[in-house]
Design a protein around this motif. Structure first.
Motif, short mmCIF file in Angstrom:
data_model
loop_
_atom_site.label_atom_id
_atom_site.label_comp_id
_atom_site.label_asym_id
_atom_site.label_seq_id
_atom_site.Cartn_x
_atom_site.Cartn_y
_atom_site.Cartn_z
N LYS A 63 106.67 59.59 56.53
CA LYS A 63 105.50 60.47 56.59
C LYS A 63 105.06 60.63 58.04
CE LYS A 63 103.31 59.79 52.08
NZ LYS A 63 102.10 59.30 51.41
N TYR A 64 104.68 61.85 58.40
CA TYR A 64 104.10 62.07 59.71
C TYR A 64 102.58 62.16 59.52
CZ TYR A 64 108.81 63.76 60.98
OH TYR A 64 110.16 63.88 61.21
N VAL A 65 101.85 61.40 60.29
CA VAL A 65 100.38 61.41 60.23
C VAL A 65 99.84 61.44 61.66
CG1 VAL A 65 98.31 60.19 59.49
CG2 VAL A 65 100.36 60.14 58.06
N VAL A 66 98.90 62.33 61.93
CA VAL A 66 98.29 62.38 63.26
C VAL A 66 96.78 62.42 63.11
CG1 VAL A 66 100.27 63.47 64.36
CG2 VAL A 66 98.44 64.89 63.41
N ASP A 78 107.18 79.76 67.50
CA ASP A 78 108.23 80.21 66.59
C ASP A 78 108.31 79.35 65.34
OD1 ASP A 78 108.86 82.25 68.29
OD2 ASP A 78 110.57 81.24 69.21
N GLU A 79 107.73 78.15 65.40
CA GLU A 79 107.76 77.24 64.26
C GLU A 79 106.68 77.58 63.22
OE1 GLU A 79 109.45 74.22 63.17
OE2 GLU A 79 110.96 75.29 64.34
N ILE A 80 105.70 78.38 63.61
CA ILE A 80 104.57 78.65 62.72
C ILE A 80 104.90 79.82 61.79
CG2 ILE A 80 102.13 79.19 62.59
CD1 ILE A 80 102.86 76.48 63.94
N ASN A 88 110.81 79.44 55.09
CA ASN A 88 110.07 78.23 54.73
C ASN A 88 110.93 77.12 54.14
OD1 ASN A 88 107.57 79.56 55.35
ND2 ASN A 88 107.61 80.52 53.33
N ALA A 89 112.13 77.49 53.68
CA ALA A 89 112.92 76.59 52.84
C ALA A 89 113.16 75.21 53.45
CB ALA A 89 114.25 77.25 52.49
N ARG A 90 113.34 75.15 54.77
CA ARG A 90 113.63 73.88 55.43
C ARG A 90 112.41 73.33 56.18
NH1 ARG A 90 119.79 74.52 57.88
NH2 ARG A 90 120.78 75.10 55.88
N GLY A 91 111.26 73.89 55.89
CA GLY A 91 110.06 73.50 56.62
C GLY A 91 109.13 72.59 55.85
N GLY A 92 107.89 72.58 56.27
CA GLY A 92 106.88 71.74 55.64
C GLY A 92 105.50 72.23 56.03
N LYS A 93 104.50 71.37 55.82
CA LYS A 93 103.13 71.80 56.12
C LYS A 93 102.28 70.61 56.54
CE LYS A 93 102.06 71.49 51.17
NZ LYS A 93 101.69 72.24 49.96
N TRP A 94 101.39 70.88 57.49
CA TRP A 94 100.34 69.94 57.85
C TRP A 94 99.15 70.22 56.95
CZ3 TRP A 94 100.78 65.68 60.54
CH2 TRP A 94 101.81 65.56 61.49
N SER A 152 110.38 74.28 60.20
CA SER A 152 111.28 73.14 60.08
C SER A 152 110.47 71.85 59.98
CB SER A 152 112.24 73.06 61.26
OG SER A 152 111.53 72.80 62.46
N CYS A 153 111.18 70.75 59.77
CA CYS A 153 110.52 69.43 59.63
C CYS A 153 110.78 68.52 60.82
CB CYS A 153 111.02 68.74 58.36
SG CYS A 153 110.54 69.56 56.84
N GLY A 154 111.31 69.04 61.86
CA GLY A 154 111.62 68.17 62.99
C GLY A 154 112.20 68.96 64.13
N PRO A 155 112.50 68.28 65.25
CA PRO A 155 112.42 66.82 65.42
C PRO A 155 110.98 66.31 65.33
CG PRO A 155 112.80 67.90 67.51
CD PRO A 155 112.94 68.96 66.47
N ARG A 156 110.85 65.01 65.10
CA ARG A 156 109.54 64.42 64.84
C ARG A 156 108.56 64.68 65.97
NH1 ARG A 156 108.38 58.85 61.85
NH2 ARG A 156 106.11 58.83 62.02
N GLU A 157 109.01 64.55 67.22
CA GLU A 157 108.10 64.74 68.36
C GLU A 157 107.49 66.13 68.34
OE1 GLU A 157 108.23 64.70 73.26
OE2 GLU A 157 109.99 64.06 72.10
N MET A 158 108.31 67.15 68.03
CA MET A 158 107.80 68.52 67.97
C MET A 158 106.83 68.70 66.81
SD MET A 158 109.89 72.08 67.39
CE MET A 158 110.25 71.65 65.67
#
Length: 215
Positions: free
Chosen positions: A212-215, A148-150, A110-116, A170-176
């Motif tokens: 910030k990423y917002v969808v 694999d990102e989950i 989790n260290a380099r990741g984030g959350k929606w 992870s936190c990116g790439p942004r598109e992913m």
């Protein structure tokens, strides 16, 4: 004419009756004898919140590993026998993570990741049950394109609202990352904006990412 029994043969009726009859949870939720394996094993964790915890160590001591499961049937067995999300006490959390990943920022996965993340106000408290169930099903069913990102998901009950978060590696790439967010909304049937928060920001009090990423 000699009967089949005289030649040591078993009558067709008896042979058919001796064959094991396979029953799934879909046809008999109690007496099923077939289980459907998941792609991964998942662990459900719980912490009750309670009095304000003053350190990461005390929070980790408060975290309880409830059960690990690896079949569809075992998931439903757990889900149907624990408190629903909106029945948790204020401050409490359920955490569902892939086996081997602890539900904390410090874990290497989790260290380099984030959350929606999204929140529901108190008056919509019952809705969180459906969103949490659909999120868990999406996770254990590995329904995301970038599976694999989950890492896992968390549902939290607070005094005036409830919160649900999907954790990524992870936190990116942004598109992913944004694609995962859009899939998340679609899989749980959400019609509101959700925001992505890097764990590196969340671990710093008052810090907010510039992008910030917002969808």
């Amino acid at each position: 004419m000699a009967s089949p029994r005289e030649h040591g043969q078993q009558p067709v009726e008896e042979a058919a009756g001796d064959q094991q009859e396979y029953t799934t949870v879909l046809t008999d939720p109690v007496n099923f004898n077939v289980k459907h394996p998941l792609f991964s094993s998942w662990t459900l964790w719980y912490d009750h919140g309670g009095k304000r915890l003053t350190s990461a160590q005390s929070w980790e001591q408060n975290l309880k590993e409830l059960i690990t499961f690896d079949t569809v049937e075992d998931f439903w067995g757990v889900y149907n026998n624990i408190a629903k999300a909106n029945e948790l006490q204020s401050g409490a959390n359920y955490h569902l993570f892939k086996k081997g990943i602890r539900p904390m920022w410090e874990d290497t996965a989790n260290a380099r990741g984030g959350k929606w993340v999204f929140q529901l106000q108190k008056q919509r408290g019952a809705d969180i049950n459906d969103y949490w169930l659909y999120t868990m099903l999406a996770c254990i069913g590995e329904s995301f394109e970038y599976e694999d990102e989950i890492c896992g998901a968390v549902v939290s009950l607070r005094k005036g609202f409830s919160r649900l978060a999907l954790w990524t590696r992870s936190c990116g790439p942004r598109e992913m990352t944004e694609h995962i967010g859009r899939q998340f909304k679609g899989l749980v049937g959400l019609n509101m904006q959700i925001e992505f928060q890097p764990h590196s920001d969340a671990s710093k009090s008052g810090a907010h990412g510039k992008d910030k990423y917002v969808v």
